[in-house]
Design a protein around this motif. Structure first.
Motif, PDB file in Angstrom:
ATOM      1  N   GLU A  67      -9.323 -11.198 153.845  1.00 34.30           N
ATOM      2  CA  GLU A  67     -10.536 -11.563 153.121  1.00 34.30           C
ATOM      3  C   GLU A  67     -10.393 -12.977 152.572  1.00 34.30           C
ATOM      4  OE1 GLU A  67     -12.257  -9.022 150.163  1.00 34.30           O
ATOM      5  OE2 GLU A  67     -11.182  -7.306 151.007  1.00 34.30           O
ATOM      6  N   PRO A  68     -11.484 -13.710 152.590  1.00 28.38           N
ATOM      7  CA  PRO A  68     -11.411 -15.034 151.946  1.00 28.38           C
ATOM      8  C   PRO A  68     -11.078 -14.882 150.463  1.00 28.38           C
ATOM      9  CG  PRO A  68     -13.389 -14.841 153.274  1.00 28.38           C
ATOM     10  CD  PRO A  68     -12.755 -13.482 153.231  1.00 28.38           C
ATOM     11  N   ILE A  69     -10.443 -15.868 149.930  1.00 28.47           N
ATOM     12  CA  ILE A  69      -9.974 -15.798 148.550  1.00 28.47           C
ATOM     13  C   ILE A  69     -11.142 -15.672 147.583  1.00 28.47           C
ATOM     14  CG2 ILE A  69      -8.782 -17.091 146.728  1.00 28.47           C
ATOM     15  CD1 ILE A  69      -6.916 -18.131 148.870  1.00 28.47           C
ATOM     16  N   THR A  70     -12.274 -16.316 147.879  1.00 26.27           N
ATOM     17  CA  THR A  70     -13.411 -16.241 146.960  1.00 26.27           C
ATOM     18  C   THR A  70     -13.907 -14.807 146.820  1.00 26.27           C
ATOM     19  OG1 THR A  70     -14.913 -16.788 148.771  1.00 26.27           O
ATOM     20  CG2 THR A  70     -14.141 -18.600 147.395  1.00 26.27           C
ATOM     21  N   GLU A  71     -13.970 -14.056 147.914  1.00 25.62           N
ATOM     22  CA  GLU A  71     -14.394 -12.660 147.843  1.00 25.62           C
ATOM     23  C   GLU A  71     -13.395 -11.832 147.035  1.00 25.62           C
ATOM     24  OE1 GLU A  71     -15.249 -11.014 151.654  1.00 25.62           O
ATOM     25  OE2 GLU A  71     -16.573 -12.659 152.198  1.00 25.62           O
ATOM     26  N   LEU A  72     -12.121 -12.110 147.214  1.00 27.71           N
ATOM     27  CA  LEU A  72     -11.125 -11.393 146.435  1.00 27.71           C
ATOM     28  C   LEU A  72     -11.281 -11.666 144.950  1.00 27.71           C
ATOM     29  CD1 LEU A  72      -7.903 -11.857 148.605  1.00 27.71           C
ATOM     30  CD2 LEU A  72      -9.123  -9.739 148.174  1.00 27.71           C
ATOM     31  N   SER A  75     -14.412  -9.796 143.659  1.00 29.55           N
ATOM     32  CA  SER A  75     -14.200  -8.359 143.497  1.00 29.55           C
ATOM     33  C   SER A  75     -13.276  -8.083 142.316  1.00 29.55           C
ATOM     34  CB  SER A  75     -13.637  -7.746 144.775  1.00 29.55           C
ATOM     35  OG  SER A  75     -12.359  -8.277 145.061  1.00 29.55           O
ATOM     36  N   LYS A  76     -12.311  -8.952 142.095  1.00 23.95           N
ATOM     37  CA  LYS A  76     -11.426  -8.787 140.941  1.00 23.95           C
ATOM     38  C   LYS A  76     -12.216  -8.965 139.644  1.00 23.95           C
ATOM     39  CE  LYS A  76      -7.077 -10.436 139.043  1.00 23.95           C
ATOM     40  NZ  LYS A  76      -5.983 -11.403 139.158  1.00 23.95           N
ATOM     41  N   GLU A  78     -15.424  -8.428 139.241  1.00 21.66           N
ATOM     42  CA  GLU A  78     -16.320  -7.293 139.093  1.00 21.66           C
ATOM     43  C   GLU A  78     -15.594  -6.069 138.562  1.00 21.66           C
ATOM     44  OE1 GLU A  78     -18.081  -6.749 142.904  1.00 21.66           O
ATOM     45  OE2 GLU A  78     -19.314  -8.547 142.760  1.00 21.66           O
ATOM     46  N   THR A  79     -14.384  -5.827 139.035  1.00 26.13           N
ATOM     47  CA  THR A  79     -13.623  -4.689 138.557  1.00 26.13           C
ATOM     48  C   THR A  79     -13.198  -4.892 137.098  1.00 26.13           C
ATOM     49  OG1 THR A  79     -11.580  -5.596 139.490  1.00 26.13           O
ATOM     50  CG2 THR A  79     -12.777  -3.980 140.811  1.00 26.13           C
ATOM     51  N   GLU A  80     -12.918  -6.110 136.716  1.00 24.97           N
ATOM     52  CA  GLU A  80     -12.552  -6.407 135.322  1.00 24.97           C
ATOM     53  C   GLU A  80     -13.766  -6.252 134.403  1.00 24.97           C
ATOM     54  OE1 GLU A  80     -10.713 -10.240 135.215  1.00 24.97           O
ATOM     55  OE2 GLU A  80      -8.864  -9.531 136.128  1.00 24.97           O
ATOM     56  N   GLU A  81     -14.961  -6.621 134.905  1.00 27.05           N
ATOM     57  CA  GLU A  81     -16.169  -6.496 134.099  1.00 27.05           C
ATOM     58  C   GLU A  81     -16.532  -5.040 133.866  1.00 27.05           C
ATOM     59  OE1 GLU A  81     -19.175  -8.755 136.071  1.00 27.05           O
ATOM     60  OE2 GLU A  81     -18.284 -10.662 135.550  1.00 27.05           O
ATOM     61  N   LYS A  82     -16.248  -4.186 134.852  1.00 29.04           N
ATOM     62  CA  LYS A  82     -16.558  -2.771 134.728  1.00 29.04           C
ATOM     63  C   LYS A  82     -15.682  -2.080 133.690  1.00 29.04           C
ATOM     64  CE  LYS A  82     -18.263  -2.209 139.423  1.00 29.04           C
ATOM     65  NZ  LYS A  82     -18.048  -1.588 140.725  1.00 29.04           N
ATOM     66  N   LYS A  83     -14.536  -2.630 133.432  1.00 29.86           N
ATOM     67  CA  LYS A  83     -13.615  -2.039 132.455  1.00 29.86           C
ATOM     68  C   LYS A  83     -14.080  -2.347 131.108  1.00 29.86           C
ATOM     69  CE  LYS A  83      -9.511  -2.259 135.295  1.00 29.86           C
ATOM     70  NZ  LYS A  83      -8.192  -2.780 135.452  1.00 29.86           N
TER      71      LYS A  83
END
Length: 83
Positions: A67-72, A75-76, A78-83
């Motif tokens: 995966e391109p680094i920007t997508e990673l 997604s990181k 987004e997962t941090e925001e959900k917490k």
């Protein structure tokens, strides 16, 4: 079988292999035997190199691109925001 006994078998086997190869190269009963020894050795060496290159090619073909680094990073985040 312990590591030391496997190592001893490998060492003895390689010494015997070197002696047989030296006999086939330098003390063979006819020049044909020496010629076939050279042919088999070259074929095995070239074949091993080509098999390794083919394996690398197959791995490059069958492995999905990363995966391109920007997508990673997105997604990181987004997962941090959900917490």
């Amino acid at each position: 079988m312990s590591d030391k006994s496997i190592g001893a078998v490998l060492l003895i086997g390689s010494i015997i292999g070197i002696l047989i190869y030296a006999w086939l190269m330098f003390f063979a009963p006819s020049p044909e035997v020496t010629l076939w020894t050279i042919r088999i050795t070259l074929f095995a060496g070239v074949g091993a190199i080509l098999i390794i290159l083919g394996w690398i090619g197959y791995t490059l073909i069958s492995t999905p691109p990363p995966e391109p680094i920007t997508e990673l990073e997105q997604s990181k985040l987004e997962t941090e925001e959900k917490k």
